[in-house]
Structure formats: C-alpha cells, structure tokens
Design a protein around this motif. Structure first.
Motif, PDB file in Angstrom:
ATOM      1  N   UNK A  13       0.761  -1.231  -0.052  1.00 31.56           N
ATOM      2  CA  UNK A  13      -0.167  -0.096   0.046  1.00 31.56           C
ATOM      3  C   UNK A  13       0.949   1.305   0.070  1.00 31.56           C
ATOM      4  N   UNK A  14       1.935   1.228   0.819  1.00 33.58           N
ATOM      5  CA  UNK A  14       2.733   2.526   0.705  1.00 33.58           C
ATOM      6  C   UNK A  14       3.653   2.574  -0.429  1.00 33.58           C
ATOM      7  N   UNK A  31       3.169   6.023  -2.844  1.00 31.21           N
ATOM      8  CA  UNK A  31       4.457   6.729  -3.298  1.00 31.21           C
ATOM      9  C   UNK A  31       4.506   6.726  -4.812  1.00 31.21           C
ATOM     10  N   UNK A  32       4.043   5.721  -5.355  1.00 32.66           N
ATOM     11  CA  UNK A  32       3.893   5.879  -7.045  1.00 32.66           C
ATOM     12  C   UNK A  32       2.784   6.862  -7.216  1.00 32.66           C
ATOM     13  N   UNK A  33       1.768   7.146  -6.710  1.00 28.41           N
ATOM     14  CA  UNK A  33       0.741   8.002  -6.830  1.00 28.41           C
ATOM     15  C   UNK A  33       1.297   9.400  -6.591  1.00 28.41           C
ATOM     16  N   UNK A  34       1.984   9.458  -5.641  1.00 34.72           N
ATOM     17  CA  UNK A  34       2.569  10.790  -5.089  1.00 34.72           C
ATOM     18  C   UNK A  34       3.606  11.234  -6.141  1.00 34.72           C
ATOM     19  N   UNK A  38      12.871  13.216  -3.199  1.00 35.44           N
ATOM     20  CA  UNK A  38      12.518  12.808  -2.018  1.00 35.44           C
ATOM     21  C   UNK A  38      11.577  11.399  -1.976  1.00 35.44           C
ATOM     22  N   UNK A  39      10.629  11.828  -2.797  1.00 33.74           N
ATOM     23  CA  UNK A  39       9.762  10.478  -2.987  1.00 33.74           C
ATOM     24  C   UNK A  39      10.238   9.343  -3.755  1.00 33.74           C
ATOM     25  N   UNK A  40      10.998   9.670  -4.895  1.00 30.70           N
ATOM     26  CA  UNK A  40      11.852   8.599  -5.604  1.00 30.70           C
ATOM     27  C   UNK A  40      12.652   7.836  -4.734  1.00 30.70           C
TER      28      UNK A  40
END
Length: 195
Positions: free
Chosen positions: A32-33, A37-40, A69-71
């Motif tokens: 789920x996380x 993160x993929x969506x973000x 940071x997301x990546x």
C-alpha cells in the motif's frame, strides 16, 4: 486478567500461524505504501510540469526536490519490500531443507530401528532355535537311553538262552544241509578223459 497471571503457552503451529499473519500484514502495508508513493510521484511529476509550463521556477524546484525525496523513499521501500520477500524465501528454503533433513533423519532412524529390530528378532529366533535344538537333543538322548536300556534288557534275556536258541538250531541245520549237498556233488561227479 491479572498482570501476574501467565498467558497460556501457544503451540509451535499457533506461533507459526501468527508469524505468517504478521508477515502478510507487513507485506500488505508495504505494498500500500509503495502504491501511495507511486501515486505521489506521478502527482509531483505533473505539478513540476505544470510549474514549468507556467514558468514558476521556485515551485518547479520545490516539486523537483519533493519528487526526488519521493523517488528516494520509493527506492528505499522497494528495497525493503524486496528484502522482506527474500527473507521469506530464505526462511521457506530453510524450512524446506529442515523438513527434507527431518525426512532423511526419520528414514535413517527407521532403517536403523529396522536393522536393530531385525538383529534382535534374528537373535531371538536363533536363541529359540537353539533352545528347541537343546530340548530335542535332550529328548533324543532320553529316547536313546531308553532304547539302550531296553536293548540291555533284551540282551540279558538273550543271554539266558530262551530267545535265540531256536534260531541257532535252524542256522546249524541249514549249514549241515549245505555241507552235505556239496560233498555229495563232488563225490557223484564222473571223471572225464582229456585229450
């Protein structure tokens, strides 16, 4: 429940099921996380593109930093998720090897027990045969002793002369007949002249 009361012990099977449930729960949370993160990442990428399109350099730089940071988080979580999956695979492999070694161990125990049982049963059978042979030997010895005792009794009777006397007379009579017929044959044979 009192704080001093002991919790009932769980069986190894219950503990294994609880561990499997925790691993599955953790795995699902991580998925789920990662999906979030993929969506973000997609959202931040769109925002950065929008900021560039509108010429908003500061917002573009801020979106870029957040995207980085997301990546990085995505890379870390993917790595951790993969590590969890590899740990589960490793545990499963260890479990499979342990089960295989248990099977081999059980087979070896069965073979050893069987050979021990065979040795014990063979020893038992040989011992029983030996006892039976001794018993039969003793029986035969007793029978032979009885036979010899009966023979001794018969000999004693024979020595008294009542049993074998009639056979001796008959044998003597046959010998006399045989001698007489031989002497008669020799005496009655005519002399033949030779050339």
């Amino acid at each position: 429940m009192s704080i001093f009361q002991k919790k009932p012990k769980k069986s190894p099977e219950e503990l294994r099921k609880e561990a499997e449930a925790k691993i599955a729960e953790t795995s699902n949370k991580m998925r789920v996380q990662i999906a979030l993160l993929e969506k973000k990442k997609e959202t931040l990428l769109r925002k950065m593109a929008e900021a560039r399109q509108k010429g908003l350099k500061q917002q573009e730089a801020q979106a870029r930093t957040l995207l980085q940071q997301t990546m990085k988080s995505l890379q870390r979580q993917n790595g951790m998720f993969l590590q969890l999956e590899l740990a589960v695979e490793s545990r499963d492999l260890v479990r499979m090897n342990a089960e295989f070694y248990d099977c081999i161990g059980n087979l070896a125990d069965d073979i050893l027990n069987t050979s021990v049982e065979n040795k014990e049963s063979k020893t038992k059978r040989v011992n029983e045969k030996y006892k039976r042979a001794i018993f039969e030997s003793n029986n035969q010895k007793e029978q032979m002793d009885r036979f010899l005792a009966e023979g001794d009794a018969a000999s004693a009777i024979g020595m008294e002369g009542s049993t074998y006397a009639e056979f001796d007379e008959e044998i003597d009579a046959m010998l006399d007949d045989m001698q007489f017929s031989t002497a008669d044959y020799v005496n009655n044979t005519p002399n033949k002249t030779r050339f």
